[in-house]
Each structure stands twice: as C-alpha cells, then as structure tokens.
Design an enzyme around this catalytic site. Sequence first.
Site, short mmCIF file in Angstrom:
data_model
loop_
_atom_site.label_atom_id
_atom_site.label_comp_id
_atom_site.label_asym_id
_atom_site.label_seq_id
_atom_site.Cartn_x
_atom_site.Cartn_y
_atom_site.Cartn_z
N THR A 87 61.42 55.89 38.00
CA THR A 87 62.05 54.56 37.98
C THR A 87 62.18 54.17 36.51
N GLU A 121 55.18 50.00 41.91
CA GLU A 121 55.86 48.98 41.11
C GLU A 121 54.72 48.14 40.55
N SER A 122 54.65 48.01 39.22
CA SER A 122 53.41 47.49 38.63
C SER A 122 53.55 46.15 37.90
N THR A 151 43.78 47.49 41.57
CA THR A 151 43.76 46.53 40.46
C THR A 151 42.79 45.38 40.74
N ASP A 152 42.31 44.75 39.67
CA ASP A 152 41.45 43.57 39.84
C ASP A 152 42.23 42.38 40.41
N GLU A 153 43.57 42.47 40.37
CA GLU A 153 44.37 41.33 40.84
C GLU A 153 44.22 41.09 42.35
N TYR A 161 53.17 41.25 43.87
CA TYR A 161 52.58 42.50 43.39
C TYR A 161 51.15 42.65 43.90
N ALA A 210 49.58 41.08 46.23
CA ALA A 210 49.48 41.11 47.70
C ALA A 210 49.80 42.52 48.20
N LYS A 261 49.38 45.35 46.52
CA LYS A 261 48.28 46.25 46.16
C LYS A 261 47.07 46.02 47.09
N PRO A 272 57.24 35.37 23.29
CA PRO A 272 57.10 34.46 24.43
C PRO A 272 55.68 34.45 25.00
N VAL A 273 55.03 33.30 24.94
CA VAL A 273 53.70 33.16 25.53
C VAL A 273 53.83 32.20 26.71
N TYR A 274 53.44 32.67 27.89
CA TYR A 274 53.62 31.86 29.10
C TYR A 274 52.65 30.67 29.11
P1 NAD Z 1 53.83 52.00 35.43
O1 NAD Z 1 54.79 51.01 35.97
O2 NAD Z 1 53.77 52.25 33.98
O3 NAD Z 1 54.10 53.42 36.13
C1 NAD Z 1 54.37 53.55 37.50
C2 NAD Z 1 54.93 54.95 37.74
O4 NAD Z 1 55.17 55.09 39.15
C3 NAD Z 1 56.27 55.20 37.04
O5 NAD Z 1 56.25 56.48 36.43
C4 NAD Z 1 57.29 55.16 38.16
O6 NAD Z 1 58.41 56.00 37.94
C5 NAD Z 1 56.45 55.65 39.34
N1 NAD Z 1 56.98 55.19 40.63
C6 NAD Z 1 57.34 53.92 40.96
N2 NAD Z 1 57.77 53.90 42.25
C7 NAD Z 1 57.64 55.17 42.73
C8 NAD Z 1 57.89 55.76 43.98
N3 NAD Z 1 58.37 55.06 45.01
N4 NAD Z 1 57.64 57.09 44.14
C9 NAD Z 1 57.16 57.83 43.10
N5 NAD Z 1 56.92 57.31 41.88
C10 NAD Z 1 57.14 55.98 41.70
O7 NAD Z 1 52.41 51.56 36.01
P2 NAD Z 1 50.97 51.68 35.35
O8 NAD Z 1 50.71 50.49 34.53
O9 NAD Z 1 50.80 53.03 34.80
O10 NAD Z 1 50.06 51.53 36.67
C11 NAD Z 1 49.72 52.68 37.43
C12 NAD Z 1 48.86 52.23 38.61
O11 NAD Z 1 47.69 51.58 38.14
C13 NAD Z 1 49.57 51.25 39.53
O12 NAD Z 1 49.22 51.57 40.85
C14 NAD Z 1 48.99 49.90 39.13
O13 NAD Z 1 48.99 49.03 40.22
C15 NAD Z 1 47.58 50.28 38.72
N6 NAD Z 1 46.94 49.43 37.70
C16 NAD Z 1 47.59 49.13 36.53
C17 NAD Z 1 46.93 48.40 35.56
C18 NAD Z 1 47.57 48.06 34.23
O14 NAD Z 1 47.01 47.31 33.45
N7 NAD Z 1 48.73 48.61 33.90
C19 NAD Z 1 45.61 47.95 35.80
C20 NAD Z 1 45.01 48.26 37.01
C21 NAD Z 1 45.67 49.01 37.95
O1 DAU Z 2 44.85 43.10 35.86
C1 DAU Z 2 45.47 44.33 36.12
C2 DAU Z 2 46.97 44.15 36.09
O2 DAU Z 2 47.32 43.96 34.72
C3 DAU Z 2 47.72 45.33 36.68
O3 DAU Z 2 47.42 45.43 38.04
C4 DAU Z 2 49.23 45.16 36.49
O4 DAU Z 2 49.91 46.32 36.96
C5 DAU Z 2 49.51 44.97 35.02
O5 DAU Z 2 50.89 44.73 34.82
C6 DAU Z 2 48.70 43.81 34.46
O6 DAU Z 2 49.17 42.56 35.00
P1 DAU Z 2 49.31 41.22 34.10
O7 DAU Z 2 50.26 40.33 34.75
O8 DAU Z 2 47.97 40.69 33.75
O9 DAU Z 2 49.93 41.90 32.75
P2 DAU Z 2 51.10 41.42 31.78
O10 DAU Z 2 51.05 42.33 30.59
O11 DAU Z 2 52.39 41.26 32.48
O12 DAU Z 2 50.63 39.98 31.32
C7 DAU Z 2 49.37 39.78 30.68
C8 DAU Z 2 49.22 38.29 30.45
O13 DAU Z 2 50.17 37.88 29.45
C9 DAU Z 2 49.52 37.44 31.68
O14 DAU Z 2 48.64 36.34 31.71
C10 DAU Z 2 50.95 36.97 31.46
C11 DAU Z 2 51.06 36.88 29.95
N1 DAU Z 2 52.39 37.17 29.39
C12 DAU Z 2 53.03 38.31 29.76
C13 DAU Z 2 54.29 38.64 29.25
C14 DAU Z 2 54.99 39.90 29.69
C15 DAU Z 2 52.96 36.31 28.45
O15 DAU Z 2 52.37 35.28 28.09
N2 DAU Z 2 54.20 36.62 27.94
C16 DAU Z 2 54.89 37.74 28.31
O16 DAU Z 2 56.05 37.94 27.83
#
Ligand code: NAD
Ligand code: DAU
Length: 379
Positions: A37, A85-86, A140-142, A165, A167, A169, A220-222
């Site tokens: 993707t 989808e993450s 995830t911790d979410e 997301y 929900a 997971k 951008p800070v939310y």
């Molecule tokens: P990412 O979005 O970087 O990567 C996701 C990968 O999955 C991509 O390579 C994408 O092509 C693939 N993918 C998506 N839909 C697919 C499908 N239908 N079939 C096959 N492949 C598919 O995500 P990430 O940040 O590496 O997260 C990986 C896992 O870890 C996820 O399950 C996420 O929920 C979990 N997680 C992420 C974080 C974080 O901080 N990023 C923290 C805790 C848990």
């Molecule tokens: O806690 C684990 C999760 O962490 C994973 O399960 C998710 O896959 C991963 O995407 C991540 O989720 P968050 O929503 O916490 O990550 P993100 O980087 O999107 O945002 C981190 C924090 O920063 C969040 O409070 C939203 C804020 N933010 C994010 C973006 C993209 C901003 O303030 N500005 C931004 O532009």
Amino acid sequence: MKTYLVTGAAGFIGANFIKYMLAKHDDIKIVVLDALTYAGNLATIANDIDNERCYFVKGNICDRNLIDQLLANYRFDYIVNFAAESHVDRSIEVPQLFLQTNILGTQNLLDAARGAWVNGKDENGYPTWRKGVRFHQVSTDEVYGSLGAEGFFTEETPLNPHSPYSASKTSADMIVMAYHDTYKMPVTITRCSNNYGPYQFPEKLIPLIIKNILEGKRLPVYGNGTNVRDWLYVDDHCKAIDMVLHQAEDGAIYNIGGHNEMQNIDIVKLTIATIRRIMTENPSYRQYLKKKELNEAGEIDIEWMNDSLISFVKDRLGHDMRYAIDPSKISRELGWLPETKFEDGIVKTIQWYLDNQEWVKNVTSGNYQNYYDNMYKNR
Ligand code: NAD
Ligand code: DAU
C-alpha cells in the site's frame, strides 16, 4: 531451520523486524507478504530479500487463496502479523478499509493457519496443533483507550478503544484470542507504545516534522500539544517480539514500552533543536534544506529554524490524551528491557532521515502531496 511468514514487512516496524531477525538468527527463513500500500515500500527491504533466507510475495492478507497457497508451499513455524492500516488520522477518513484489513485480514490469516496447522482432535473434540507453531499478532497500546494524568496501561486494563483504527486493532486482538479459546490455537499478542526510528512513513509525527523542517514548512501540532505518547525505539520493539515468539506461553499477552512519556510539543521542539544542532556542527547537511538563502558568512542560513515554525492546528477528532505503558510483565517474565535511551534514539533517527533523503523522496513520490494537502487543509 524455522520458517516465518511475516506480513506487512515492507512497512516501518515489519521491515525493521526482518532486518533484526536476519541479523540475529542464522537458521531462519522468512517469507514476507505485503500488499505494498502507500505505506509499504519494497526499496526498504530490497537488500534483505536474497531469495534464500528471505523471499518477498506481493499480496493481500485478505486473499484466502494466496494465503492457503503460501501455507501449502512453505511449512511455516511462525506467522507474525504486522500488516495493517496503521494511521489514526486516515482511519477517521476511511474507517471501513481499517476494518477490512485489520479485522478481516487478521481473521483470514488465523483461519488459513488453522487449516494448515491442525493435525487432529483431542478426546474433548479440540483441534490439536502441529508442534512448535505460533501465530503472533502485533497490536498496540491504543486498544486500552486513553489515560488521564496518572497511571499506566497494564495487561489487565479494560479494552476501551476510541478511534476506528484502535477499534479495529482491538477487534483483531479479540478474534486472535477467540481462536485461542475456541480452537486452542497457539497465539501470542504484543501491545506496544509509539515506535520511532528509521523507515517510518512521514505521515507520523516525528518523520513528518523532520520532513516539514527540511522543506521550511509550518509544523502542525494538534490541539495545544499537551497530548502524551510513550516513545520506544523500533529495535527494542523488535527484540521484544522475538522474545515473546520464542519464550512466551501460548495465549500470552504482553505490553511493550520503555517508560518514555513525552508531550507532543516537546517532541517537536526537540526535533527542531536537534536538526539545528546537527546543521550547525556539520553545515554540509544544510544542502537538504529547500530554503537556500545565504547568511553573511556565505553559508545556507538556518536562523529561521526555531520554535516559531510551530503552528497549533485543529485537534484530531477523539484525540486520546495520554498513553503510558507498564512493561513490568514482559520484564519480569521474559527479561526484556529497552536498550535505546530516547536521547540517543531520537538523534539516531533524525540523523538517519538526513542521511536517507532519497528514501524519503521515494516513499513520498506517489500520492503523498495530495494526502498532505487534504489532511491539513482545514486545520
Ligand atoms: P506501516 O503502516 O508502516 O506498515 C504497514 C504495512 O502493512 C505496509 O507495508 C503495508 O503495505 C502493509 N499492508 C497494509 N495493508 C495490507 C494488506 N491488506 N495485506 C498485506 N499487507 C498490507 O505500519 P507500522 O507502523 O509498521 O505498524 C505495523 C504494525 O504494528 C501494525 O499492525 C500496527 O498496528 C502496529 N503498531 C504500530 C505502532 C507504531 O508506533 N507505528 C505501535 C504499536 C503497534
Ligand atoms: O500508540 C501506538 C500507536 O502509535 C500505533 O498503534 C499507531 O499505528 C501509530 O500510528 C501511533 O499512533 P499515534 O496517533 O499516537 O501516532 P502519530 O504519529 O499519528 O501521532 C502522535 C501524536 O502526535 C498524536 O498525539 C497526534 C500528534 N500529531 C500527529 C501528527 C501526524 C500532531 O500533533 N501533528 C501531526 O501532524
């Protein structure tokens, strides 16, 4: 020789995981399944796919025929499911895709594995499983929802997700446990906090901020920036999954986190200050800046690189206030401890992005600009 099916390994954590595993274990074979993707990028793992120890298959975890075929062709010992989808913001825009991939895709993998791994029935009618197999769900911790100012998520914290997301997971975790409880499937689950490190797609906070700084854009800070995330260097997450795969009991769930809570605003300020410091110590990095105005000394100017770039924008809908993990179960039972201190990890990460601008260009060459414009236009 153990054989792994690792899904989603062209993405951020999955790619780091296969690099970690291939470097650590000689006697393993990995098949990567990834749909590529927007978040998956083959270039991320191109050097790892040697077709002997590591083999790549492009495909969707929802495709039952493909998964059955893979399970028939390879005698997998482990399935590690990263594919998802993450991104929370995208889940607010297109929730159904998240349900499809994260819930139905996970259930599809579980069911295909059940077909391939069950080898009989016990006297009570429960399926019996090929020895040594395991399905690991990367969660995830979410799933626990949001914390107030105090306390930590433990494995006993009730599941209470808020975003589409989280929900999805949570549902996936419940399906994984349903396969364990109903069919006695050997499963494990890890729930990790926010990861950071190399190869993270620049829609997530840290790489997005780095990219915007280099382009001289607003940061951008939310909301008011006081939301708290608990950051863990990606290799420490990979190490924890490796330990859980090989040491945990069937049905075990572990939280993973390194007690590193930070407010978003502090992450953003630290990122600005770190890039500025690196560019002061080594002015050659200034070549990566889009703005190339020269100062009196004839160097590319970086005076503008300061906190005034920060822009407080409209908050994320349903924005969880605080995440914080209590990792004492995995430390106590498996001996896991995080190794990378945040001060070191964040510098290593920023340095990696500066040194890998080609990778950033590559992964953002598609729809990224449209995504960015749409996601941030009303903020
Ligand atoms: P990412 O979005 O970087 O990567 C996701 C990968 O999955 C991509 O390579 C994408 O092509 C693939 N993918 C998506 N839909 C697919 C499908 N239908 N079939 C096959 N492949 C598919 O995500 P990430 O940040 O590496 O997260 C990986 C896992 O870890 C996820 O399950 C996420 O929920 C979990 N997680 C992420 C974080 C974080 O901080 N990023 C923290 C805790 C848990
Ligand atoms: O806690 C684990 C999760 O962490 C994973 O399960 C998710 O896959 C991963 O995407 C991540 O989720 P968050 O929503 O916490 O990550 P993100 O980087 O999107 O945002 C981190 C924090 O920063 C969040 O409070 C939203 C804020 N933010 C994010 C973006 C993209 C901003 O303030 N500005 C931004 O532009």
